[in-house]
Every structure is written in structure tokens, then in C-alpha cells.
Design an enzyme around this catalytic site. Structure first.
Site, PDB file in Angstrom:
ATOM      1  CB  ILE A 154       1.098  55.939  60.573  1.00 50.42           C
ATOM      2  CG1 ILE A 154       0.150  56.888  59.842  1.00 50.42           C
ATOM      3  CG2 ILE A 154       0.368  54.766  61.196  1.00 50.42           C
ATOM      4  CD1 ILE A 154      -0.588  56.249  58.669  1.00 50.42           C
ATOM      5  CG  ASP A 202       1.409  57.232  55.715  1.00 55.96           C
ATOM      6  OD1 ASP A 202       1.953  56.143  55.434  1.00 55.96           O
ATOM      7  OD2 ASP A 202       0.238  57.515  55.386  1.00 55.96           O
ATOM      8  CB  VAL A 203       6.268  53.996  55.754  1.00 60.27           C
ATOM      9  CG1 VAL A 203       6.930  53.937  57.128  1.00 60.27           C
ATOM     10  CG2 VAL A 203       5.079  53.050  55.664  1.00 60.27           C
ATOM     11  CG  ASN A 238       8.105  46.284  62.448  1.00 61.26           C
ATOM     12  OD1 ASN A 238       7.941  45.065  62.483  1.00 61.26           O
ATOM     13  ND2 ASN A 238       7.324  47.116  63.124  1.00 61.26           N
ATOM     14  CB  SER A 269       4.564  37.763  56.195  1.00 59.42           C
ATOM     15  OG  SER A 269       3.606  36.781  56.528  1.00 59.42           O
ATOM     16  CE1 TYR A 317       0.763  41.274  56.137  1.00 63.17           C
ATOM     17  CE2 TYR A 317       0.864  38.942  55.564  1.00 63.17           C
ATOM     18  CZ  TYR A 317       1.227  39.992  56.385  1.00 63.17           C
ATOM     19  OH  TYR A 317       2.073  39.763  57.439  1.00 63.17           O
ATOM     20  CE  LYS A 361       4.157  42.111  55.377  1.00 62.81           C
ATOM     21  NZ  LYS A 361       5.036  43.016  56.154  1.00 62.81           N
ATOM     22  CB  THR A 366       1.202  42.249  67.250  1.00 57.86           C
ATOM     23  OG1 THR A 366       0.859  41.928  65.891  1.00 57.86           O
ATOM     24  CG2 THR A 366       2.606  41.748  67.553  1.00 57.86           C
TER      25      THR A 366
END
Length: 277
Positions: free
Chosen positions: A42, A79-80, A106, A158, A176, A180, A211
Site C-alpha cells: 500500500i 491497497d489489498v 502477507n 497469526s 485482529y 486471523k 517487525t
């Protein structure tokens, strides 16, 4: 042109979230193994996310790294969440590089910004982490089927996609966790859909990875009173803190290789025992 060698030689990998972090790690590893890469990110801020997003400069650095390893690369800012945008990126990449053999979906977001409502945070996480993955696979799968040469899809979920740990109803992480978990269902459904075409579909489930998604002030604030000792307790069973992106990449590179040719529909934890703790 020198003929490339390696277990990914002659293959093209589509990788979203490729500008940095796990996505960049995957791109560089597959390029070193002979693959060409369609790299998508993005490259723009998202108001609902509590940490900085990747930039165009980050994506350019990934591109340079792929080329240094002998790979060709088709890079796109998209942008996905936008099915049309990701579709155009995949179409352009396929035309430039000659197809697509592996999809590594990913791209994802983590902790929500405290400046958005719980409802907006929930929707943002679902839109990027689940709808974005759906858009990515839907954009690439028709080409993979038409090619008739099989392939592999790997979805980044995740450890929280296998465990409810971390949910507190605040809206910071509920979306989240839900998004996931949803990916496991998509992967199992897609494994059935794509098996007749010799296309395998699996998910990887990392625990915390070093990350920007984790290494930021918002997450650090959750650990204002860290436990004593050299290894921070982030929920892993093994005595390790954050994993490195390369630890996840090793699993991804195997899953998209012919060495895993009979592995499909699997939710693979790479989590230092987080899920079983």
C-alpha cells in the site's frame, strides 16, 4: 542472460505487504532461490493503525534487493482492500513476468490506533486482514488455474488466529484475532477449491515477529512492567522473545516449494510454542 537455478527457478511469486518486514524477507529469500516476484504494498499511512506503514522508499529497497539476487520484479502500489487495484497489479505483474506460481498473501495490520472507535478498528482489521487476503487470492487464482501448472498459496495468519489470547473486548485486538481466525476457514475452503488444479493452500501462524507491526510505541506500552530476565515473556513456550522474519520465511519458502508438494489445507504454527502454552 544467465539461467537461474534454485528450487524456485522459473517460478513467479506474488507477495503482498512486500515493502518491508516479513513480506520483504519472503521476497528476498524466494529471489535468492530463483523466483521472480510481483511485489505489492500500500505504501501509504492508514489512520486506524497505531504504527507507521511502509513507504514507497521501502518498496524500492525491496525491489533493489530482489534484483541484487538476480530476480526480476514487477512492483506495484496497491491497497489489498481494493479488489480492482489488486486485480490490476496482478494482471500487470503476470503480463510482465509471465504468470504466477505462488501467492503469499502477507499484507496485514495489527494494533489499532486509540484515535479510532472500537467499531472502526474492528472493521479496518477485518477489511485488510481477511477481505484483503480474499481479494488477493481471487485476483491470482484464475491465472494459476488457466496456466495448468499447479502452484501454491500461503496465507499469513497469526498464532492469535489459533488462540483467543489477547482479546479483551477493547477493540484494539478483537478484529485482529477474528480476522486471523477467519483465514483458517478460507484456507480450508480454498484447499478444496484448488486441489483439482494441483494448487495447494496453507497458512502460517507466527507468534510475535521483530517487525514494525510489533516494534512500535503502541505495543511497547503494553509491556510497561516487563518480567525480569534476558528474554521478554511475550507468550512463547520456548525461551525466546520475538521471532525474526527469516524464521517465518523459512516455513513459507518450504510451503511454496516442491518439497511440500503434498501439503495442503494445513495451519502451520511458527510460534515457539505460543499456541500450546
Amino acid at each position: 542472460m544467465t539461467e537461474r537455478t534454485g528450487r524456485q527457478a522459473g517460478k513467479v511469486a506474488l507477495i503482498t505487504g512486500a515493502a518491508r518486514g516479513q513480506g520483504r524477507s519472503h521476497a528476498l529469500r524466494l529471489a535468492s532461490e530463483g523466483a521472480d516476484v510481483i511485489a505489492v504494498d500500500i505504501c501509504a499511512p492508514l489512520d486506524g493503525v497505531a504504527y507507521p506503514m511502509a513507504t514507497r522508499e521501502d518498496l524500492d529497497e525491496t525491489v533493489a534487493g530482489i534484483r541484487e539476487r538476480g530476480g526480476r520484479v514487477s512492483a506495484h502500489v496497491a491497497d489489498v482492500r481494493d479488489a480492482d487495484a489488486i486485480g490490476k497489479a496482478v494482471t500487470a505483474g503476470v503480463e510482465e513476468l509471465g504468470g504466477v506460481d505462488a501467492v503469499i498473501a502477507n499484507a496485514g495490520i495489527g494494533m489499532a490506533s486509540p484515535h479510532v472507535t472500537a467499531a472502526q478498528a474492528f472493521r479496518d482489521q477485518l477489511d485488510v486482514n481477511t477481505v484483503g487476503v480474499w481479494n488477493t487470492v481471487q485476483a491470482a487464482a484464475p491465472t494459476m488455474i488457466a496456466q495448468g501448472r499447479g502452484g501454491a498459496v500461503v496465507v499469513t495468519s497469526s498464532s492469535m488466529g489459533l488462540s483467543g489470547r489477547g482479546g479483551d473486548g477493547s477493540g484494539q485486538m478483537d478484529g485482529y484475532i477474528a480476522s486471523k481466525h477467519a483465514l483458517v476457514g478460507l484456507v480450508r475452503g480454498w484447499a478444496h477449491w484448488l486441489a483439482p488444479h494441483s494448487i495447494r493452500v496453507n497458512s502460517v501462524h507466527p507468534s510475535g515477529v521483530a517487525t514494525t507491526m510489533v516494534l512500535n510505541d503502541a505495543v511497547a506500552a503494553l509491556f510497561t512492567d516487563p518480567p525480569a530476565g534476558d528474554v521478554p515473556d511475550v507468550g512463547n513456550l520456548l525461551p525466546v522473545g520475538l521471532l525474526e522474519p527469516g524464521d517465518i520465511t523459512a516455513a513459507v519458502a518450504w510451503l511454496v516449494s516442491d518439497e511440500a508438494r503434498y501439503v495442503t489445507g494445513v495451519a502451520l504454527p511458527v510460534d515457539a510454542g505460543f499456541v500450546v502454552r
